[in-house]
Scaffold this motif. Structure first.
Motif, PDB file in Angstrom:
ATOM      1  N   TYR A   1       0.817  -1.205   0.000  1.00 47.62           N
ATOM      2  CA  TYR A   1       0.000   0.000   0.000  1.00 47.62           C
ATOM      3  C   TYR A   1       0.855   1.262   0.000  1.00 47.62           C
ATOM      4  N   ASP A   2       2.120   1.139  -0.320  1.00 47.63           N
ATOM      5  CA  ASP A   2       2.938   2.345  -0.455  1.00 47.63           C
ATOM      6  C   ASP A   2       2.629   2.986  -1.807  1.00 47.63           C
ATOM      7  N   ARG A   3       2.912   4.278  -1.946  1.00 48.50           N
ATOM      8  CA  ARG A   3       2.524   5.026  -3.161  1.00 48.50           C
ATOM      9  C   ARG A   3       3.092   4.421  -4.445  1.00 48.50           C
ATOM     10  N   ALA A   4       4.309   3.972  -4.407  1.00 47.07           N
ATOM     11  CA  ALA A   4       4.952   3.467  -5.621  1.00 47.07           C
ATOM     12  C   ALA A   4       4.361   2.137  -6.083  1.00 47.07           C
ATOM     13  N   ASN A   5       3.866   1.336  -5.148  1.00 44.53           N
ATOM     14  CA  ASN A   5       3.413  -0.017  -5.501  1.00 44.53           C
ATOM     15  C   ASN A   5       2.006  -0.318  -5.021  1.00 44.53           C
ATOM     16  N   ILE A   6       1.191   0.670  -4.870  1.00 41.54           N
ATOM     17  CA  ILE A   6      -0.133   0.487  -4.288  1.00 41.54           C
ATOM     18  C   ILE A   6      -0.919  -0.583  -5.028  1.00 41.54           C
ATOM     19  N   GLY A   7      -1.416  -1.522  -4.256  1.00 42.78           N
ATOM     20  CA  GLY A   7      -2.239  -2.592  -4.800  1.00 42.78           C
ATOM     21  C   GLY A   7      -1.474  -3.775  -5.346  1.00 42.78           C
ATOM     22  N   ARG A   8      -0.181  -3.670  -5.434  1.00 42.86           N
ATOM     23  CA  ARG A   8       0.598  -4.795  -5.968  1.00 42.86           C
ATOM     24  C   ARG A   8       0.732  -5.873  -4.924  1.00 42.86           C
ATOM     25  N   ARG A   9       0.617  -7.093  -5.371  1.00 38.21           N
ATOM     26  CA  ARG A   9       0.734  -8.227  -4.464  1.00 38.21           C
ATOM     27  C   ARG A   9       2.142  -8.793  -4.587  1.00 38.21           C
ATOM     28  N   TYR A  10       2.621  -9.332  -3.479  1.00 38.07           N
ATOM     29  CA  TYR A  10       3.983  -9.855  -3.450  1.00 38.07           C
ATOM     30  C   TYR A  10       4.102 -10.945  -2.393  1.00 38.07           C
ATOM     31  N   TYR A  11       5.131 -11.740  -2.539  1.00 36.28           N
ATOM     32  CA  TYR A  11       5.454 -12.759  -1.550  1.00 36.28           C
ATOM     33  C   TYR A  11       6.496 -12.176  -0.603  1.00 36.28           C
ATOM     34  N   ALA A  12       6.324 -12.485   0.695  1.00 34.06           N
ATOM     35  CA  ALA A  12       7.292 -12.055   1.700  1.00 34.06           C
ATOM     36  C   ALA A  12       7.660 -13.256   2.554  1.00 34.06           C
ATOM     37  N   CYS A  13       8.684 -13.104   3.340  1.00 27.85           N
ATOM     38  CA  CYS A  13       9.173 -14.168   4.215  1.00 27.85           C
ATOM     39  C   CYS A  13       8.029 -14.756   5.034  1.00 27.85           C
ATOM     40  N   GLY A  14       7.999 -16.060   5.127  1.00 27.17           N
ATOM     41  CA  GLY A  14       6.959 -16.743   5.886  1.00 27.17           C
ATOM     42  C   GLY A  14       7.048 -16.488   7.382  1.00 27.17           C
ATOM     43  N   ASN A  15       8.152 -15.957   7.837  1.00 23.47           N
ATOM     44  CA  ASN A  15       8.331 -15.663   9.269  1.00 23.47           C
ATOM     45  C   ASN A  15       8.124 -14.179   9.579  1.00 23.47           C
ATOM     46  N   ILE A  16       7.588 -13.438   8.636  1.00 26.37           N
ATOM     47  CA  ILE A  16       7.440 -11.986   8.821  1.00 26.37           C
ATOM     48  C   ILE A  16       6.616 -11.647  10.063  1.00 26.37           C
ATOM     49  N   PHE A  17       5.675 -12.500  10.417  1.00 31.95           N
ATOM     50  CA  PHE A  17       4.804 -12.225  11.564  1.00 31.95           C
ATOM     51  C   PHE A  17       5.432 -12.667  12.891  1.00 31.95           C
TER      52      PHE A  17
ATOM     53  N   GLU B   1      -6.191   3.574  -8.411  1.00 33.42           N
ATOM     54  CA  GLU B   1      -7.148   4.484  -7.770  1.00 33.42           C
ATOM     55  C   GLU B   1      -8.139   3.722  -6.892  1.00 33.42           C
ATOM     56  N   VAL B   2      -8.624   2.570  -7.366  1.00 32.38           N
ATOM     57  CA  VAL B   2      -9.547   1.764  -6.567  1.00 32.38           C
ATOM     58  C   VAL B   2      -8.866   1.308  -5.283  1.00 32.38           C
ATOM     59  N   VAL B   3      -7.650   0.795  -5.382  1.00 35.04           N
ATOM     60  CA  VAL B   3      -6.924   0.324  -4.201  1.00 35.04           C
ATOM     61  C   VAL B   3      -6.647   1.486  -3.257  1.00 35.04           C
ATOM     62  N   ARG B   4      -6.234   2.646  -3.803  1.00 37.10           N
ATOM     63  CA  ARG B   4      -5.973   3.826  -2.965  1.00 37.10           C
ATOM     64  C   ARG B   4      -7.245   4.246  -2.229  1.00 37.10           C
ATOM     65  N   THR B   5      -8.380   4.287  -2.940  1.00 37.16           N
ATOM     66  CA  THR B   5      -9.654   4.681  -2.335  1.00 37.16           C
ATOM     67  C   THR B   5     -10.064   3.688  -1.241  1.00 37.16           C
ATOM     68  N   LEU B   6      -9.919   2.407  -1.536  1.00 27.62           N
ATOM     69  CA  LEU B   6     -10.249   1.390  -0.536  1.00 27.62           C
ATOM     70  C   LEU B   6      -9.326   1.497   0.688  1.00 27.62           C
ATOM     71  N   ASN B   7      -8.047   1.742   0.428  1.00 30.00           N
ATOM     72  CA  ASN B   7      -7.090   1.891   1.529  1.00 30.00           C
ATOM     73  C   ASN B   7      -7.438   3.109   2.390  1.00 30.00           C
ATOM     74  N   GLU B   8      -7.800   4.225   1.771  1.00 27.08           N
ATOM     75  CA  GLU B   8      -8.200   5.424   2.518  1.00 27.08           C
ATOM     76  C   GLU B   8      -9.467   5.143   3.330  1.00 27.08           C
ATOM     77  N   ALA B   9     -10.434   4.446   2.709  1.00 28.26           N
ATOM     78  CA  ALA B   9     -11.663   4.109   3.432  1.00 28.26           C
ATOM     79  C   ALA B   9     -11.356   3.198   4.623  1.00 28.26           C
ATOM     80  N   TYR B  10     -10.456   2.252   4.397  1.00 23.14           N
ATOM     81  CA  TYR B  10     -10.044   1.360   5.493  1.00 23.14           C
ATOM     82  C   TYR B  10      -9.397   2.163   6.621  1.00 23.14           C
ATOM     83  N   ASN B  11      -8.493   3.073   6.269  1.00 20.14           N
ATOM     84  CA  ASN B  11      -7.803   3.890   7.279  1.00 20.14           C
ATOM     85  C   ASN B  11      -8.792   4.781   8.033  1.00 20.14           C
ATOM     86  N   ARG B  12      -9.775   5.362   7.306  1.00 19.85           N
ATOM     87  CA  ARG B  12     -10.794   6.186   7.982  1.00 19.85           C
ATOM     88  C   ARG B  12     -11.622   5.345   8.940  1.00 19.85           C
ATOM     89  N   ALA B  13     -12.015   4.152   8.472  1.00 23.19           N
ATOM     90  CA  ALA B  13     -12.810   3.268   9.327  1.00 23.19           C
ATOM     91  C   ALA B  13     -12.002   2.856  10.556  1.00 23.19           C
TER      92      ALA B  13
END
Length: 178
Positions: A39-55, A78-90
């Motif tokens: 959800y960062d500006r440069a890659n908003i909405g992009r999906r990626y794999y991360a380390c399985g131990n990240i949590f 724009e859809v992802v940004r709008t959804l992210n903003e709505a999520y943050n407001r909620a």
């Protein structure tokens, strides 16, 4: 892995599917990566794999793009940004509601304490009032008794005055007659 900001990640928690690539921690073959959304500006909405131990805090900084595409359509961004903003407001509204709820609970506790104190004061005043009512009744009875005594004394005084007048009249008549 420099292209994503950990503070702008919302976790999809599509955990350790066997088809996910293995991360760098995978010495035993049991650590699969997790699929997340950036959800960062440069890659908003992009999906990626991360380390399985990240949590678990044992992150090996494994990162691999899921979509194999560097640029998403402006509409999707724009859809992802709008959804992210709505999520943050909620989320913010929930935090505010939670704070308001905490403040209301504290206020309720103060009101309950005040009500308890006022109830005790009311009980004391009620007892004092009851005692003063009893004292007033006793005083009223005493006043009524005193009035009765005064009335009797006034009647006796009047009788004495009348008797004195009769005696004076008799004495005056006897003087005249003599």
């Amino acid at each position: 892995m420099d292209s994503y900001d950990r503070e702008n990640i919302i976790l999809n928690k599509e955990y350790k599917h066997p088809d996910h690539p293995k991360c760098y921690c995978d010495s035993d073959g049991d650590v699969t990566s997790v699929l997340l959304t950036a959800y960062d500006r440069a890659n908003i909405g992009r999906r990626y794999y991360a380390c399985g131990n990240i949590f678990e805090g044992l992150n090996c900084d494994f990162h691999q793009w899921y979509d194999h595409c560097e640029i998403l359509s402006p509409y999707i961004v724009e859809v992802v940004r709008t959804l992210n903003e709505a999520y943050n407001r909620a989320e913010c509204d929930i935090m505010i509601s939670s704070d308001d709820n905490m403040k209301l609970k504290q206020r309720l506790k103060l009101l309950e304490e005040s009500t308890h104190k006022l109830s005790k004061q009311f009980d004391k005043l009620s007892e004092s009032y009851r005692r003063s009512e009893c004292e007033n009744l006793e005083l009223s009875n005493e006043i009524a008794t005193q009035r009765q005594i005064v009335k009797q004394l006034m009647e006796e005084k009047q009788k004495i005055i009348e008797d004195a007048a009769k005696i004076e009249f008799k004495v005056t008549i006897e003087r005249i007659a003599h």
